[in-house]
Design a protein around this motif. Structure first.
Motif, short mmCIF file in Angstrom:
data_model
loop_
_atom_site.label_atom_id
_atom_site.label_comp_id
_atom_site.label_asym_id
_atom_site.label_seq_id
_atom_site.Cartn_x
_atom_site.Cartn_y
_atom_site.Cartn_z
N ASP A 49 0.84 -1.20 0.00
CA ASP A 49 0.00 0.00 0.00
C ASP A 49 0.88 1.26 0.00
O ASP A 49 1.80 1.39 0.81
N ALA A 102 -4.87 1.54 -0.31
CA ALA A 102 -5.85 0.86 0.54
C ALA A 102 -6.68 1.86 1.35
O ALA A 102 -6.44 3.07 1.32
N ARG A 121 -7.71 0.68 -6.20
CA ARG A 121 -8.22 1.18 -4.93
C ARG A 121 -9.68 0.77 -4.77
O ARG A 121 -10.33 0.35 -5.73
#
Length: 340
Positions: A55, A87, A102
């Motif tokens: 992430d 994230a 996402r």
């Protein structure tokens, strides 16, 4: 076969929860079907695609912005496509040259290289003692909801304070996410559900919670509330779905997985694989002011046969496109074709 390069130094046990989702299935818990389509390589020159391993918020939290920038710049200098994962509820889409995966965001503000991830849930029918079967059409639409929905000034003040605190963190660079305006989701849910509840032309099956998952803390409490939640979806052909803190709804995917029909409040969201899926065939998307009319009009127009067929198709849609393995098989098809 798509060849993927990443920094494998980041693929350590501590990073399991923040790793780019596909890497979890290639490295931590190998998925044979995905390994037949994707191969991890150790030389960037051999790769079709370069993946930021974790992430991107990890790099911000740990003051490693330059490391992230260098990794992406290096990949682009090698003329490689780059995938990154953002994230959380808010997320961030950055460079147009990078493909961002996402959970949500605002469709009108997302670039063409942004891919929406479904919420990767386990099959809900493994948690309740019944299997999928479609429901027959009744004279009036019957819609369910179990969840966080409450009203009143105290609730609004609490949500607004949370919003101010989060944006203070954004302004002071403690978090790095896209901006989104104040959206008191629990209050809006309550008000829209109340509209449906008062309608003489709609049957409702609602359970209002004052807290997320009724404030359950123990595993036993969580399991009980989960069963109530899933059984409500199972017995109602329609389920009310609306965004939470982020501009997406996990309930939306749970409804599809159970072969039911989501009634979704339009909040300028983007849905997964929107170039491959005709979403109008799987859900009702309505503006806040038209929520009651949209549900009633849809129900009146659909035939009894198509009503059941839509439920069957929604279950198949989740299995073929939105389940974790299925999603990345579709992503493979998209990028493998593009690389040929």
């Amino acid at each position: 076969m798509l060849k993927l390069y990443t920094d494998q130094n980041y693929l350590i046990p501590e990073n399991r929860r923040i790793v780019f989702p596909l890497l979890f299935d290639l490295w931590y818990s190998p998925n044979q079907n995905l390994l037949e389509k994707y191969e991890l390589v150790t030389d960037i020159e051999d790769a079709d695609i370069v993946i930021v391993p974790v992430d991107i918020a990890f790099f911000h939290r740990n003051n490693k912005h330059q490391e992230l920038n260098n990794f992406i710049t290096g990949a682009l200098n090698h003329n490689k496509k780059v995938w990154q994962y953002s994230a959380g509820d808010y997320g961030k889409t950055s460079d147009n040259a990078v493909y961002t995966f996402r959970l949500g965001g605002f469709d009108s503000k997302l670039n063409a290289n942004t891919f929406i991830l479904p919420s990767f849930i386990t099959d809900p029918y493994t948690k309740i003692p019944q299997s999928f079967s479609s429901l027959v059409k009744e004279e009036q639409p019957r819609i369910g909801f179990v969840g966080h929905a409450s009203n009143g000034w105290s609730k609004k003040i609490k949500e607004y304070l949370g919003y101010i605190i989060y944006n203070y963190k954004r302004w002071t660079k403690k978090v790095d996410t896209d901006y989104q305006p104040f959206y008191p989701s629990a209050i809006k849910r309550f008000r829209l559900l109340s509209v449906l509840q008062k309608s003489p032309d709609v049957q409702t099956d609602f359970i209002f919670r004052k807290q997320y998952r009724a404030g359950s803390k123990t595993e036993e409490e969580k399991n009980k509330t989960a069963i109530v939640f899933l059984e409500n979806i199972a017995r109602n052909p329609y389920t009310f779905c609306m965004r939470g803190a982020g501009n997406f709804s996990v309930r939306f995917y749970e409804t599809l997985a159970m072969g039911r029909i989501p009634l979704v409040v339009d909040t300028d969201f983007r849905l997964p694989l929107d170039k491959n899926i005709n979403w109008s065939q799987h859900c009702i998307i309505a503006k806040e002011q038209q929520i009651e009319k949209a549900l009633i009009d849809f129900h009146q127009k659909i035939s009894a046969e198509d009503f059941e067929f839509m439920q069957q198709n929604n279950r198949k849609l989740w299995q073929i496109y939105l389940e974790r393995e299925a999603y990345f098989l579709k992503i493979y098809s998209i990028f493998n074709t593009a690389s040929e």
